[in-house]
Design an enzyme around this catalytic site. Structure first.
Site, PDB file in Angstrom:
ATOM      1  N   PRO A  46       0.842  -1.193   0.000  1.00 60.79           N
ATOM      2  CA  PRO A  46       0.000   0.000   0.000  1.00 60.79           C
ATOM      3  C   PRO A  46       0.878   1.244   0.000  1.00 60.79           C
ATOM      4  O   PRO A  46       1.798   1.353   0.811  1.00 60.79           O
ATOM      5  CB  PRO A  46      -0.797  -0.125   1.309  1.00 60.79           C
ATOM      6  CG  PRO A  46       0.026  -1.035   2.181  1.00 60.79           C
ATOM      7  CD  PRO A  46       0.751  -1.956   1.254  1.00 60.79           C
ATOM      8  N   ALA A  80      -3.476   3.356   1.976  1.00 58.58           N
ATOM      9  CA  ALA A  80      -4.189   3.627   3.225  1.00 58.58           C
ATOM     10  C   ALA A  80      -5.443   4.436   2.920  1.00 58.58           C
ATOM     11  O   ALA A  80      -5.361   5.546   2.382  1.00 58.58           O
ATOM     12  CB  ALA A  80      -3.281   4.378   4.183  1.00 58.58           C
ATOM     13  N   GLN A 122      -6.095  -1.255   1.855  1.00 59.08           N
ATOM     14  CA  GLN A 122      -5.730  -1.068   3.259  1.00 59.08           C
ATOM     15  C   GLN A 122      -6.647  -0.024   3.889  1.00 59.08           C
ATOM     16  O   GLN A 122      -6.762   1.092   3.366  1.00 59.08           O
ATOM     17  CB  GLN A 122      -4.281  -0.588   3.351  1.00 59.08           C
ATOM     18  CG  GLN A 122      -3.790  -0.438   4.784  1.00 59.08           C
ATOM     19  CD  GLN A 122      -2.411   0.184   4.873  1.00 59.08           C
ATOM     20  OE1 GLN A 122      -2.205   1.307   4.404  1.00 59.08           O
ATOM     21  NE2 GLN A 122      -1.468  -0.510   5.463  1.00 59.08           N
ATOM     22  N   TYR A 208      -0.037   5.025  13.504  1.00 60.07           N
ATOM     23  CA  TYR A 208      -1.407   5.509  13.313  1.00 60.07           C
ATOM     24  C   TYR A 208      -2.296   5.031  14.468  1.00 60.07           C
ATOM     25  O   TYR A 208      -1.810   4.481  15.445  1.00 60.07           O
ATOM     26  CB  TYR A 208      -1.912   5.096  11.926  1.00 60.07           C
ATOM     27  CG  TYR A 208      -1.072   5.715  10.820  1.00 60.07           C
ATOM     28  CD1 TYR A 208      -0.868   7.100  10.776  1.00 60.07           C
ATOM     29  CD2 TYR A 208      -0.445   4.936   9.860  1.00 60.07           C
ATOM     30  CE1 TYR A 208      -0.076   7.682   9.801  1.00 60.07           C
ATOM     31  CE2 TYR A 208       0.345   5.510   8.861  1.00 60.07           C
ATOM     32  CZ  TYR A 208       0.529   6.890   8.840  1.00 60.07           C
ATOM     33  OH  TYR A 208       1.306   7.478   7.882  1.00 60.07           O
ATOM     34  N   ARG A 256      -1.466  -5.300   8.966  1.00 58.67           N
ATOM     35  CA  ARG A 256      -0.091  -4.779   8.934  1.00 58.67           C
ATOM     36  C   ARG A 256       0.261  -4.290  10.324  1.00 58.67           C
ATOM     37  O   ARG A 256      -0.517  -3.559  10.952  1.00 58.67           O
ATOM     38  CB  ARG A 256       0.040  -3.652   7.913  1.00 58.67           C
ATOM     39  CG  ARG A 256       1.424  -3.043   7.897  1.00 58.67           C
ATOM     40  CD  ARG A 256       1.688  -2.131   6.725  1.00 58.67           C
ATOM     41  NE  ARG A 256       2.347  -2.849   5.636  1.00 58.67           N
ATOM     42  CZ  ARG A 256       3.065  -2.266   4.678  1.00 58.67           C
ATOM     43  NH1 ARG A 256       3.198  -0.953   4.649  1.00 58.67           N
ATOM     44  NH2 ARG A 256       3.644  -2.975   3.731  1.00 58.67           N
ATOM     45  N   LEU A 335      12.611  -2.677   1.406  1.00 65.09           N
ATOM     46  CA  LEU A 335      13.821  -2.709   0.580  1.00 65.09           C
ATOM     47  C   LEU A 335      14.081  -4.076  -0.056  1.00 65.09           C
ATOM     48  O   LEU A 335      15.188  -4.590  -0.001  1.00 65.09           O
ATOM     49  CB  LEU A 335      15.024  -2.240   1.393  1.00 65.09           C
ATOM     50  CG  LEU A 335      15.298  -0.736   1.264  1.00 65.09           C
ATOM     51  CD1 LEU A 335      16.472  -0.318   2.135  1.00 65.09           C
ATOM     52  CD2 LEU A 335      15.594  -0.357  -0.191  1.00 65.09           C
ATOM     53  N   ARG A 358       8.516   0.752  -3.196  1.00 67.49           N
ATOM     54  CA  ARG A 358       9.131   1.737  -4.081  1.00 67.49           C
ATOM     55  C   ARG A 358       9.668   1.150  -5.383  1.00 67.49           C
ATOM     56  O   ARG A 358       9.693   1.848  -6.395  1.00 67.49           O
ATOM     57  CB  ARG A 358      10.243   2.482  -3.320  1.00 67.49           C
ATOM     58  CG  ARG A 358       9.668   3.455  -2.297  1.00 67.49           C
ATOM     59  CD  ARG A 358      10.701   3.875  -1.285  1.00 67.49           C
ATOM     60  NE  ARG A 358      11.043   2.757  -0.413  1.00 67.49           N
ATOM     61  CZ  ARG A 358      11.954   2.817   0.550  1.00 67.49           C
ATOM     62  NH1 ARG A 358      12.615   3.939   0.751  1.00 67.49           N
ATOM     63  NH2 ARG A 358      12.198   1.769   1.303  1.00 67.49           N
TER      64      ARG A 358
HETATM   65  C1  LIG Z   1       5.016   6.859  -1.438  1.00 67.42           C
HETATM   66  C2  LIG Z   1       4.790   5.873  -0.323  1.00 67.42           C
HETATM   67  C3  LIG Z   1       3.551   5.811   0.282  1.00 67.42           C
HETATM   68  C4  LIG Z   1       3.323   4.879   1.298  1.00 67.42           C
HETATM   69  N1  LIG Z   1       2.065   4.760   1.828  1.00 67.42           N
HETATM   70  C5  LIG Z   1       1.791   3.749   2.676  1.00 67.42           C
HETATM   71  C6  LIG Z   1       0.466   3.459   3.049  1.00 67.42           C
HETATM   72  O1  LIG Z   1      -0.503   4.053   2.558  1.00 67.42           O
HETATM   73  N2  LIG Z   1       0.271   2.474   3.950  1.00 67.42           N
HETATM   74  C7  LIG Z   1       1.310   1.747   4.479  1.00 67.42           C
HETATM   75  O2  LIG Z   1       1.085   0.868   5.293  1.00 67.42           O
HETATM   76  N3  LIG Z   1       2.569   1.992   4.100  1.00 67.42           N
HETATM   77  C8  LIG Z   1       2.828   2.928   3.192  1.00 67.42           C
HETATM   78  N4  LIG Z   1       4.094   3.098   2.729  1.00 67.42           N
HETATM   79  C9  LIG Z   1       5.142   2.136   3.131  1.00 67.42           C
HETATM   80  C10 LIG Z   1       5.217   0.988   2.108  1.00 67.42           C
HETATM   81  O3  LIG Z   1       4.014   0.248   2.100  1.00 67.42           O
HETATM   82  C11 LIG Z   1       6.376   0.043   2.404  1.00 67.42           C
HETATM   83  O4  LIG Z   1       6.139  -0.586   3.625  1.00 67.42           O
HETATM   84  C12 LIG Z   1       7.700   0.780   2.451  1.00 67.42           C
HETATM   85  O5  LIG Z   1       7.848   1.652   1.364  1.00 67.42           O
HETATM   86  C13 LIG Z   1       8.874  -0.207   2.470  1.00 67.42           C
HETATM   87  O6  LIG Z   1       8.858  -1.010   1.330  1.00 67.42           O
HETATM   88  P1  LIG Z   1       9.815  -0.683   0.061  1.00 67.42           P
HETATM   89  O7  LIG Z   1      11.222  -0.606   0.578  1.00 67.42           O
HETATM   90  O8  LIG Z   1       9.597  -1.863  -0.851  1.00 67.42           O
HETATM   91  O9  LIG Z   1       9.368   0.600  -0.529  1.00 67.42           O
HETATM   92  C14 LIG Z   1       4.368   4.030   1.739  1.00 67.42           C
HETATM   93  C15 LIG Z   1       5.624   4.144   1.141  1.00 67.42           C
HETATM   94  C16 LIG Z   1       5.836   5.031   0.106  1.00 67.42           C
HETATM   95  C17 LIG Z   1       7.193   5.073  -0.531  1.00 67.42           C
END
Ligand SMILES: Cc1cc2nc3c(=O)[nH]c(=O)nc-3n(C[C@H](O)[C@H](O)[C@H](O)COP(=O)(O)O)c2cc1C
Length: 389
Positions: A46, A80, A122, A208, A256, A335, A358
């Site tokens: 998400p 979210a 989510q 949150y 989560r 990551l 990402r």
């Molecule tokens: C632009 C952006 C928006 C995000 N929004 C949410 C979200 O709405 N809900 C959530 O649980 N995590 C959110 N996250 C966290 C991601 O879900 C994820 O856990 C985090 O980026 C780590 O994973 P990654 O290294 O693959 O990016 C967000 C991350 C990014 C970069």
């Protein structure tokens, strides 16, 4: 006359192996939770896009999430989505607090499903972290006041402790308020079902509202919702049980969590009166009893000025330990950027799903890229097939 429908790929979606007999990949094997089957184990995390209008999704969300489904992600968890207006983090968050918000989500969910991917969503309540500007708005990410479209006077939490002086000073919810907010979660879950969502994720991470009850670093209540671990778990479990009771039994439900607040150095360091991996394991055991299918193992987000030990696969140990100790399916996140990394997490039994954030923003075809990297020959979207080789 329509030349072809969006459902054209349905029986053989992009991201499915072309010859499953030769495919030793777990990443590119189907997985079923309740009666929801994902054609591979790659999950789009998400990610809030701060692009909704009054909580309504729009063409941006269709184009963005649609492209990820088109290019082979097995499951897509929409960002979210606030259960009430003050539960948004920014004014541009998606919401499901009114019936009108169902239709645009339904459109995105139908497109995702037509490509053969699982449409997930989510649900969230931003609690004391709400009323912030979005990163690319004129205000930037600072606290928004009422005249700027914020709700800083109405931010709520388990307690009245602010995150820091750049966040709202929240009001501690009364028990009556908590019942009211619980009903908002239930109503939003019903709407998500109507929108065709097949996987509902409850956000109890990242500081949150639900996390603010779990963590003794925030929750200083003296009633039955504060103090002991049992008391701190009480409200999130009540909310999740109420949501589960209205969520169709055949559909998937995920939670989560933040595996630890990272208050002390060390991945597995103890924080008995705050929030750590050991309490997360107890929480996961209770969630399993409630019928939750998968724990998505994130971390942090609750406290200011934390130095996170970030690096490739850094949160995978949380998934591994929760999976083993609580005996529940997990999703690893954080990551994970390469096909080989994702595959090894599954092969080493450290998770059941791999959640990627990402990297999907960098490469919307990450699922196809991962397949190529692993040497798994997968279906491409019919329309793009001529570019496969
Ligand atoms: C632009 C952006 C928006 C995000 N929004 C949410 C979200 O709405 N809900 C959530 O649980 N995590 C959110 N996250 C966290 C991601 O879900 C994820 O856990 C985090 O980026 C780590 O994973 P990654 O290294 O693959 O990016 C967000 C991350 C990014 C970069």
């Amino acid at each position: 006359m329509a030349l072809f429908s969006a459902a054209e790929n349905k029986s053989f979606p992009a991201g499915t192996p072309l010859d499953s007999s030769k495919n030793g990949s777990l990443l590119f094997s189907p997985i079923t939770t309740k009666s929801v089957t994902a054609h591979n184990r790659i999950v789009v995390a998400p990610m809030g896009m701060c692009s909704a209008n009054n909580g309504y999704m729009n063409d941006f969300h269709l184009a963005h999430l649609g492209s990820l489904a088109l290019k082979g992600a097995g499951t897509i968890i929409m960002e979210a989505t606030a259960v009430e207006p003050r539960g948004r983090v920014t004014p541009h968050d998606v919401g499901l607090w009114e019936d009108g918000q169902i239709a645009p989500i339904q459109k995105v969910a139908a497109f995702i499903k037509a490509q053969g991917a699982v449409p997930g969503l989510q649900l969230n309540h931003g609690g004391r972290k709400g009323s912030k500007g979005s990163p690319f708005s004129t205000t930037g990410m600072r606290l928004l006041h009422e005249h700027e479209g914020g709700w800083s006077h109405d931010a709520v939490s388990s307690s009245d402790l602010p995150m820091d002086d750049r966040h709202a000073k929240p009001r501690a919810l009364t028990v009556d308020d908590m019942l009211f907010v619980k009903q908002k979660w239930v109503d939003a879950a019903r709407r998500a079902d109507k929108a065709g969502i097949e996987l509902l994720q409850i956000h109890s991470a990242h500081g949150y509202l639900l996390h603010s009850f779990l963590s003794g670093n925030v929750n200083n209540r003296t009633d039955q919702y504060g103090g002991s671990l049992e008391n701190r778990l009480r409200y999130p479990l009540e909310v999740i049980k109420a949501v589960r009771d209205v969520w169709p039994a055949e559909k998937s439900i995920w939670v989560r969590l933040s595996s630890t607040d990272h208050k002390n150095d060390g991945t597995f360091s103890k924080d008995d009166n705050g929030w750590d991996i050991y309490q997360s394991i107890e929480y996961a055991k209770k969630l399993k009893k409630l019928g939750v299918d998968v724990i998505d193992c994130s971390s942090g987000g609750c406290l200011p000025n934390i130095k996170y030990p970030v690096g490739p696969l850094w949160q995978v140990p949380f998934s591994e330990i929760i999976k083993r100790e609580a005996g529940i399916a997990t999703s690893a996140v954080g990551l994970i950027t390469k096909g080989a990394e994702a595959e090894s997490i599954l092969q080493e039994n450290k998770a059941d799903f791999v959640c990627v954030g990402r990297q999907f923003l960098r490469d919307s075809g990450f699922a196809l890229t991962a397949a190529r990297e692993l040497g798994v020959s997968v279906k491409w979207p019919n329309q793009f097939e001529r570019a496969r080789h």
